[in-house]
Write a protein that holds these residues in place. Structure first.
Motif, PDB file in Angstrom:
ATOM      1  N   CYS A 169       0.698  -1.241  -0.094  1.00 45.00           N
ATOM      2  CA  CYS A 169      -0.032   0.101   0.041  1.00 45.00           C
ATOM      3  C   CYS A 169       0.791   1.313  -0.045  1.00 45.00           C
ATOM      4  O   CYS A 169       0.199   2.283  -0.359  1.00 45.00           O
ATOM      5  CB  CYS A 169      -0.792   0.009   1.077  1.00 45.00           C
ATOM      6  N   THR A 170       2.142   1.198   0.524  1.00 42.05           N
ATOM      7  CA  THR A 170       2.987   2.378   0.398  1.00 42.05           C
ATOM      8  C   THR A 170       3.839   2.548  -0.728  1.00 42.05           C
ATOM      9  O   THR A 170       5.006   2.967  -0.824  1.00 42.05           O
ATOM     10  CB  THR A 170       3.578   2.513   2.111  1.00 42.05           C
ATOM     11  N   TRP A 171       3.971   1.270  -1.482  1.00 45.28           N
ATOM     12  CA  TRP A 171       4.670   1.220  -2.524  1.00 45.28           C
ATOM     13  C   TRP A 171       4.764   2.221  -3.814  1.00 45.28           C
ATOM     14  O   TRP A 171       3.758   2.621  -4.077  1.00 45.28           O
ATOM     15  CB  TRP A 171       4.635  -0.081  -3.207  1.00 45.28           C
ATOM     16  N   PRO A 172       5.958   2.819  -4.186  1.00 42.26           N
ATOM     17  CA  PRO A 172       5.785   4.050  -5.241  1.00 42.26           C
ATOM     18  C   PRO A 172       5.398   3.672  -6.518  1.00 42.26           C
ATOM     19  O   PRO A 172       5.108   4.324  -7.253  1.00 42.26           O
ATOM     20  CB  PRO A 172       7.009   4.566  -5.134  1.00 42.26           C
ATOM     21  N   ARG A 173       5.676   2.140  -6.660  1.00 46.04           N
ATOM     22  CA  ARG A 173       5.272   1.753  -8.203  1.00 46.04           C
ATOM     23  C   ARG A 173       4.028   0.760  -7.955  1.00 46.04           C
ATOM     24  O   ARG A 173       3.452   0.780  -6.812  1.00 46.04           O
ATOM     25  CB  ARG A 173       6.444   1.014  -8.751  1.00 46.04           C
ATOM     26  N   GLN A 174       3.515   0.317  -9.029  1.00 44.54           N
ATOM     27  CA  GLN A 174       2.434  -0.507  -9.006  1.00 44.54           C
ATOM     28  C   GLN A 174       2.827  -1.889  -8.368  1.00 44.54           C
ATOM     29  O   GLN A 174       4.031  -2.341  -8.468  1.00 44.54           O
ATOM     30  CB  GLN A 174       2.007  -0.781 -10.432  1.00 44.54           C
ATOM     31  N   ALA A 175       1.842  -2.534  -7.314  1.00 44.82           N
ATOM     32  CA  ALA A 175       2.302  -3.383  -6.533  1.00 44.82           C
ATOM     33  C   ALA A 175       1.131  -4.480  -6.614  1.00 44.82           C
ATOM     34  O   ALA A 175       0.182  -4.245  -6.292  1.00 44.82           O
ATOM     35  CB  ALA A 175       2.805  -3.129  -5.342  1.00 44.82           C
ATOM     36  N   ILE A 176       1.563  -5.858  -6.295  1.00 48.61           N
ATOM     37  CA  ILE A 176       0.520  -6.841  -6.279  1.00 48.61           C
ATOM     38  C   ILE A 176       1.006  -7.653  -4.770  1.00 48.61           C
ATOM     39  O   ILE A 176       2.169  -8.154  -5.046  1.00 48.61           O
ATOM     40  CB  ILE A 176       0.682  -7.917  -7.487  1.00 48.61           C
ATOM     41  N   ALA A 177       0.174  -7.445  -4.053  1.00 44.90           N
ATOM     42  CA  ALA A 177       0.382  -8.477  -2.783  1.00 44.90           C
ATOM     43  C   ALA A 177      -0.444  -9.584  -2.986  1.00 44.90           C
ATOM     44  O   ALA A 177      -1.680  -9.665  -3.265  1.00 44.90           O
ATOM     45  CB  ALA A 177      -0.330  -7.575  -1.584  1.00 44.90           C
ATOM     46  N   ASN A 188      -1.315   2.252  -4.956  1.00 37.81           N
ATOM     47  CA  ASN A 188      -0.972   1.688  -6.248  1.00 37.81           C
ATOM     48  C   ASN A 188      -0.896   0.265  -6.262  1.00 37.81           C
ATOM     49  O   ASN A 188      -0.104  -0.560  -7.136  1.00 37.81           O
ATOM     50  CB  ASN A 188       0.737   1.946  -6.542  1.00 37.81           C
ATOM     51  N   ALA A 189      -1.747  -0.451  -5.297  1.00 34.24           N
ATOM     52  CA  ALA A 189      -1.643  -1.777  -4.953  1.00 34.24           C
ATOM     53  C   ALA A 189      -2.728  -2.418  -5.531  1.00 34.24           C
ATOM     54  O   ALA A 189      -3.831  -1.861  -5.190  1.00 34.24           O
ATOM     55  CB  ALA A 189      -1.335  -1.996  -3.385  1.00 34.24           C
ATOM     56  N   SER A 190      -2.695  -3.621  -5.682  1.00 38.90           N
ATOM     57  CA  SER A 190      -3.763  -4.715  -6.001  1.00 38.90           C
ATOM     58  C   SER A 190      -3.584  -6.266  -4.943  1.00 38.90           C
ATOM     59  O   SER A 190      -2.406  -6.304  -4.700  1.00 38.90           O
ATOM     60  CB  SER A 190      -3.984  -5.191  -7.369  1.00 38.90           C
TER      61      SER A 190
END
Length: 257
Positions: A24-32, A85-87
């Motif tokens: 949730c705090t990642w500056p790029r697109q992120a998938i958890a 930036n998260a999914s």
């Protein structure tokens, strides 16, 4: 594009909170990615409070893989987290599903690698090491493995055996992903320096014990302003990305040769 696996050796040190919070705090697109072998999908029940579900479940993805449609249908399994930036890719909803999902992780890793051009990083909650349905293949495909541990003696005793095994594996397979540590609760009672010494691994960052801040990610509580955990997660994410960049620079000459 990076694949980062978060795991633990014992108890509940906060692997899910760390994975989701960093995403949730990642500056790029992120998938958890939720790959916890326990099942139960704690992200759906916790952060999303049972109110949200993807169009396709992990079981649907398994069927898509067997039908040759995994890459096409993977996006439908994601839940966007608004304002970030998260999914999230929710994990197995039972222990039985976790065992069946072992077939899925390797082909999913190929799908994630195909995201290279989209500047998307994958952060994986792999749960507890040593469990029957633990997704070992994810450790082999990762760019970095992060061992999340508390700083008390029982936690460090459990983590040490896995740190030693990781070191032995890297002696046999130098190309395998490096391991690092996120210490939860610096000085409670042992310091980050002591944790690193005991485990023989670098501590990339520490997270403070902040129940109110953690509740945002674990049970979907209202976000607290400027919580200690929020600040720690931002700093932790920066250190993790720097470590991956260092690994990439170290490997680059070998790839060119």
């Amino acid at each position: 594009m990076s694949i980062i696996v978060f795991t633990s050796a014992s108890g509940s040190p906060g692997v899910t909170t760390t994975t989701l919070g960093l995403s949730c705090t990642w500056p790029r697109q992120a998938i958890a990615v939720e790959a916890d072998p326990v099942g139960g999908s704690s992200m759906l029940a916790g952060y999303f409070r049972g109110f949200t579900a993807p169009s396709l479940s992990l079981v649907d993805l398994l069927m898509a893989h067997r039908g040759g449609r995994l890459a096409e249908q993977f996006p439908e399994s994601l839940i966007r987290i608004q304002g970030t930036n998260a999914s999230v890719l929710p994990g197995p909803r039972s222990h039985a599903q976790a065992y069946s999902a072992l077939e899925l992780w390797e082909p999913l890793a190929w799908v994630w690698r195909a995201l290279e051009s989209s500047e998307t990083d994958v952060l994986i909650d792999a749960g507890r090491l040593g469990m029957e349905s633990f997704a070992h293949h994810l450790l082999q495909t990762a760019d970095l493995v992060v061992l999340v541990t508390r700083t008390d003696l029982p936690s460090l005793a459990a983590a040490r055996q896995w740190a030693e095994r990781a070191a032995a594996d890297r002696d046999l397979r130098p190309e395998s992903a490096p391991w690092t540590v996120v210490a939860v609760g610096d000085g409670r009672p042992y310091s980050v320096r002591e944790v690193s010494s005991v485990l023989g691994l670098p501590v990339v960052a520490s997270l403070g014990v902040d129940p109110r801040g953690a509740a945002v990610y674990s049970v979907g509580a209202t976000r607290a302003r400027a919580s200690r955990l929020q600040k720690d997660l931002v700093a932790c994410g920066q250190k993790v990305r720097e470590m991956i960049s260092d690994v990439d620079r170290h490997l680059a000459p070998k790839e060119q040769s």
